[in-house]
Design a protein around this motif. Structure first.
Motif, mmCIF file in Angstrom:
data_model
loop_
_atom_site.group_PDB
_atom_site.id
_atom_site.type_symbol
_atom_site.label_atom_id
_atom_site.label_comp_id
_atom_site.label_asym_id
_atom_site.label_seq_id
_atom_site.Cartn_x
_atom_site.Cartn_y
_atom_site.Cartn_z
ATOM 1 N N LEU A 130 0.834 -1.198 0.000
ATOM 2 C CA LEU A 130 0.000 0.000 0.000
ATOM 3 C C LEU A 130 0.871 1.250 0.000
ATOM 4 O O LEU A 130 2.100 1.172 0.018
ATOM 5 N N GLU B 1 -8.072 -5.718 4.943
ATOM 6 C CA GLU B 1 -6.686 -5.466 4.575
ATOM 7 C C GLU B 1 -6.299 -6.205 3.297
ATOM 8 O O GLU B 1 -5.615 -5.653 2.426
ATOM 9 N N TRP C 143 -7.682 -4.288 0.298
ATOM 10 C CA TRP C 143 -6.878 -3.102 -0.009
ATOM 11 C C TRP C 143 -5.548 -3.479 -0.656
ATOM 12 O O TRP C 143 -5.060 -2.771 -1.551
#
Length: 607
Positions: free
Chosen positions: A165, A253, A256
């Motif tokens: 990320l 999570e 993402w």
């Protein structure tokens, strides 16, 4: 303040303590003398400044470093890892000795909070490394042999690159972890440690109650099973909330990050290909009829029952002696087995008994189960047991000492390369069990004792392979079902039961309440999809042990080299010297055939 953990002493509070002999406790002074030790404060202060200095010196500059400077950077990062690991090992081990002590819980939580805060500036390191072009990193490794030794670490980082990320989000996840999964883990641990079970006018903790499922008295086993079910049901809302929250948090999570499956993160952490795990899983499920189904049908006949109940699964056999193995005998059995394989292995294991590296007794508030914690490479591992004198406890000792030997040997790799992926972390532990079992089998005085030993080993292997793959299937179903919304306790119960009958077979019927037994399995909470590593390790060791029995004259040398490698090599590279390849589907069939062969021996003894 002096250390409140003495050198090994007799623990009279352990069940059956007077029969077990002198049970050791941890001496944690090799980490720190006490929570208020000046050395701990020194290290905590150093960590705060070291992390800030590291970020100031390197953030935004990794692409400007030559090979020598990059090596210095890696060594500084590794030293930070050592100090943080040392502090958390001390705090964690103290906590697991008495999880119900609010002061120990507070100390652990405060250490976690401070270290999380201090290390937040380091988050850039992995992110920035993964922005370096492959040819840039490869050129650095080519220019410096000492730096090249760390290449496996960077290869694993780069494997995570597609799922990385932004810097801000990664730092946010790092910061909030202490109130996310870590907090839910702690709630689960403290709840489990605080549970009390009333069995036949005796109040017991979880570990001692589970131990009653191996008691010779069937009424006592049933009473324990029903009390476990009743107590889990009383807290089922809490356990459901823990699982729902952690499963959803992971799903968010993963989404993402763009992880294609809930299992992807675990496979990457284990450095194992999804298709290898799938081949293992399929091989085990296909083998249920010739393994667990066949064995439990034998056990049903031995026990003289029309159906096995869940409290019969780990019951002793009728011909089994009601014997208690005292601590000194257990120590001798394991060290003798290790020494027969290699005196060096026994030498590596001996300090655990003599230097306060084992905490063996069952005590109020102590965490259930058993583990070997490696701490950091400049200290040594610590082993935790809940030793109650059962023959299976001897095998647990052999298992955890195997971990300890592995961790000791791998420490030479340094902090960043010592840790093995879970799939390989079980190698030495299961091998240690096998050595101990073979030693005991060779010393069996008659066929009845041999039968008991064979049956015990088969049960252990079924628990390690069949049961863990059933656990893995349950987790896969749990995470898939959670994608459709909140799961009620009844939803989770149904998922649990959907794998139990399939894996255990038609010899069983299941009492009302068994559907809640998913609630106490810590791996589902602490390490999603961890469990297949046990089956991986057992299959790998079965194949390794077959190579050992075939008489390879260099086997011991190859074996120790494999353990010394720690996490520096992929499983293909580690197994190649033995002529083995875990990516070959036939590899798993070979390992499962060893279990089937032991059942063959048991069936032959029926004639």
């Amino acid at each position: 303040m002096t250390l409140d953990l003495p050198r090994p002493v007799f623990d009279a509070s352990a069940p059956g303590g007077k029969d077990l002999g002198q049970l050791p406790e941890w001496d944690l002074t090799d980490l720190y003398a006490a929570p208020d030790a000046p050395e701990l404060k020194r290290d905590m202060d150093w960590l705060e400044s070291a992390c800030a200095d590291f970020a100031a010196d390197y953030e935004g500059k990794l692409d400007t470093l030559d090979a020598a400077d990059f090596l210095d950077c890696v060594k500084r990062y590794e030293r930070i890892d050592v100090i943080a690991g040392r502090i958390m090992s001390f705090a964690g081990l103290r906590y697991y000795q008495q999880t119900t002590d609010p002061q120990r819980a507070k100390f652990l939580s405060d250490c976690q909070d401070r270290i999380t805060t201090y290390t937040t500036p380091l988050v850039f390191f992995t992110l920035e490394v993964n922005r370096l072009p492959d040819d840039h990193l490869d050129a650095l490794f080519a220019a410096n042999d000492e730096l090249a030794r760390y290449q496996p670490i960077f290869d694993r980082m780069r494997a995570m690159r597609p799922y990385q990320l932004s810097d801000e989000l990664e730092k946010f996840l790092h910061d909030q972890s202490v109130v996310g999964a870590t907090a839910w883990n702690k709630l689960f641990d403290e709840t489990m440690a605080g549970l009390e079970f009333r069995v036949q006018d005796e109040t017991l903790g979880l570990e001692a109650t589970l131990n009653l499922l191996t008691d010779h008295d069937r009424d006592k086993r049933e009473a324990a099973a029903r009390e476990l079910a009743a107590t889990f049901q009383n807290r089922i809302g809490l356990f459901s909330r823990v699982h729902n929250t952690l499963t959803k948090e992971k799903a968010v999570e993963d989404r993402w990050r763009g992880m294609p499956t809930p299992q992807t993160g675990r496979h990457l952490a284990n450095h194992v290909e999804p298709e290898v795990v799938e081949a293992l899983r399929n091989a085990v499920v296909d083998a249920y009829p010739k393994l667990s189904h066949r064995y439990y049908e034998l056990k049903r006949k031995w026990l003289g029952l029309d159906k096995l109940q869940v409290w019969d699964r780990n019951a002793p056999l009728p011909m089994e002696d009601h014997k208690t193995v005292d601590w000194d005998t257990a120590r001798s059995m394991v060290l003798d087995a290790y020494s027969d394989f290699s005196p060096h292995m026994a030498e590596l294991a001996d300090p655990f008994f003599t230097k306060g590296w084992i905490d063996a007794g069952v005590k109020p508030g102590k965490a259930p189960g058993a583990f070997a914690h490696p701490t950091v490479v400049d200290v040594h591992p610590y082993v935790m047991l809940n030793y109650q004198g059962k023959p299976r406890d001897v095998m647990t000792l052999a298992h955890e000492l195997g971990h300890g030997v592995h961790q000791t040997l791998a420490a030479g790799q340094g902090e960043l390369l010592a840790a093995t992926p879970l799939t390989l972390a079980e190698t030495a532990s299961v091998f240690g069990e096998m050595l101990t079992f073979r030693k005991m089998l060779a010393n069996a005085k008659d066929d009845a004792e041999k039968k008991v030993l064979l049956a015990g080993k088969v049960e252990d292997m079924i628990n390690t392979v069949v049961r863990q793959i059933a656990f893995y299937d349950f987790e896969c179903k749990l995470h898939e079902a959670r994608q459709g919304g909140e799961l009620t306790p009844e939803d989770i119960n149904k998922l649990w039961m959907s794998v139990q009958g399939e894996s255990l077979g038609p010899a069983f019927e299941f009492m009302e309440g068994y559907e809640t037994f998913w609630a106490y399995i810590p791996h589902f909470v602490h390490s999603p999809f961890y469990v297949y590593a046990y089956a991986f390790g057992d299959g790998l060791v079965n194949a390794l042990y077959a190579a050992y029995e075939e008489g390879d004259p260099d086997f011991q040398e190859k074996y120790f080299e494999m353990l010394k490698a720690g996490g520096s090599k992929h499983h293909k590279e580690l197994l190649a010297p033995f002529g083995l390849d875990a990516s070959d589907p036939a590899f798993w069939d070979k390992g499962l055939s060893m279990i089937s062969g032991l059942i063959d021996e048991l069936e032959a003894m029926e004639d």
